[in-house]
Design an enzyme around this catalytic site. Sequence first.
Site, mmCIF file in Angstrom:
data_model
loop_
_atom_site.group_PDB
_atom_site.id
_atom_site.type_symbol
_atom_site.label_atom_id
_atom_site.label_comp_id
_atom_site.label_asym_id
_atom_site.label_seq_id
_atom_site.Cartn_x
_atom_site.Cartn_y
_atom_site.Cartn_z
ATOM 1 N N SER A 129 37.106 57.655 18.238
ATOM 2 C CA SER A 129 37.061 58.906 18.998
ATOM 3 C C SER A 129 38.347 59.032 19.796
ATOM 4 O O SER A 129 39.013 58.025 20.070
ATOM 5 C CB SER A 129 35.859 58.909 19.948
ATOM 6 O OG SER A 129 35.936 59.966 20.896
ATOM 7 N N TYR A 180 30.501 54.734 26.213
ATOM 8 C CA TYR A 180 30.838 55.320 24.907
ATOM 9 C C TYR A 180 32.315 55.127 24.600
ATOM 10 O O TYR A 180 32.691 54.680 23.504
ATOM 11 C CB TYR A 180 30.478 56.801 24.895
ATOM 12 C CG TYR A 180 30.905 57.535 23.652
ATOM 13 C CD1 TYR A 180 30.202 57.391 22.469
ATOM 14 C CD2 TYR A 180 32.024 58.376 23.661
ATOM 15 C CE1 TYR A 180 30.597 58.068 21.312
ATOM 16 C CE2 TYR A 180 32.419 59.045 22.527
ATOM 17 C CZ TYR A 180 31.711 58.895 21.352
ATOM 18 O OH TYR A 180 32.111 59.559 20.219
#
Length: 257
Positions: free
Chosen positions: A145, A158
Amino acid sequence: MSGSGRLAGRRAIVTGSTSGIGAAIAGRFAAEGASVVLTGRRAAEGERTAATIRAAGGDARFLAGDATDEEFVQSLVRFTREQCGGLDILVNNAGIAPAGPLEQMSRQSWDEVVACNLTSMFLVSKHAIADLRASDHASIITLGSTFGVVGAAGSVAYAMTKAAAISFSRSLALELAPDGVRVNALCPGATRTEFLETWAEATGDREATMGWLLDRHPLGRLGTVDEQADAALFLASDESSFVTGHALMVDGGYTAQ
C-alpha cells in the site's frame, strides 16, 4: 470474457478475492487464460464471484477458508494442485484495515491485523513455494500500500503491515531468485472498494477522510479495481520477466510528493 491470453495455461491462487481488488485480479487473470482459485472467509460472496467469472467464460473455483489457518492453507495449495495441475501465480491479497488512534486500539485488534495481513502472507507463500519452483513462470505478488511507504496517522497497525509486505517481498525475491520465482509488491493508492469505504467510515468522518485522500492524489481522483488488476497482470505475466523485488506504486502520484 476477452483478453490476449497473456496467462494462458497458468494456475493462480488469489487470497482475499471475494470482492474488491482481489476479485478484480481474479477476474482479470481468468480473462487472460489462467485457471484461478479464489479464497476468502466470506463463502457466499466468494462463490458468487467465482460464478460470475465462469459465466463470463473464465476458469474459476472458490475454496472458503481462513488464510491464517495453516491446515487450511495446506489444503488450499493441495486443492489447487489437484484441480488445476500445479501453481504458477500467487497473489497475497487478504487483509483488513481497522482505523483509529493507536492508544485506543485493543491487543485483540492488533493481533487480528498482524494475523490477517502478515501471517496469512507467510503461510500461503511458505506452502506454495514448492509448487511454484516447478513452474517456468512463477510469480508471487503481495499487496502492499502507499501506507507502507508514507506515514498514516490513524492506521498505524495497517501501515506497519504494508511496510512489512514490501520488505517481505524484497527479501523473498532474493531468496527465491535462484529458483526462478519472482516476488513483487503491488502498492495501491486509494481505490474505490468496499474495503476503502469501511476504512473511511471507521475513521469517524467519512467525508473528511475521502476529501483528504483526494487531496493527496495528484491525478485528482481515486483509483479503480480494474487499474489495480491491470498492474497485477503485468507483474504476473512474462512482460515483467526481469522484475523482482520491486514495489510497484499504482497510486495516482500519491508517493511522488
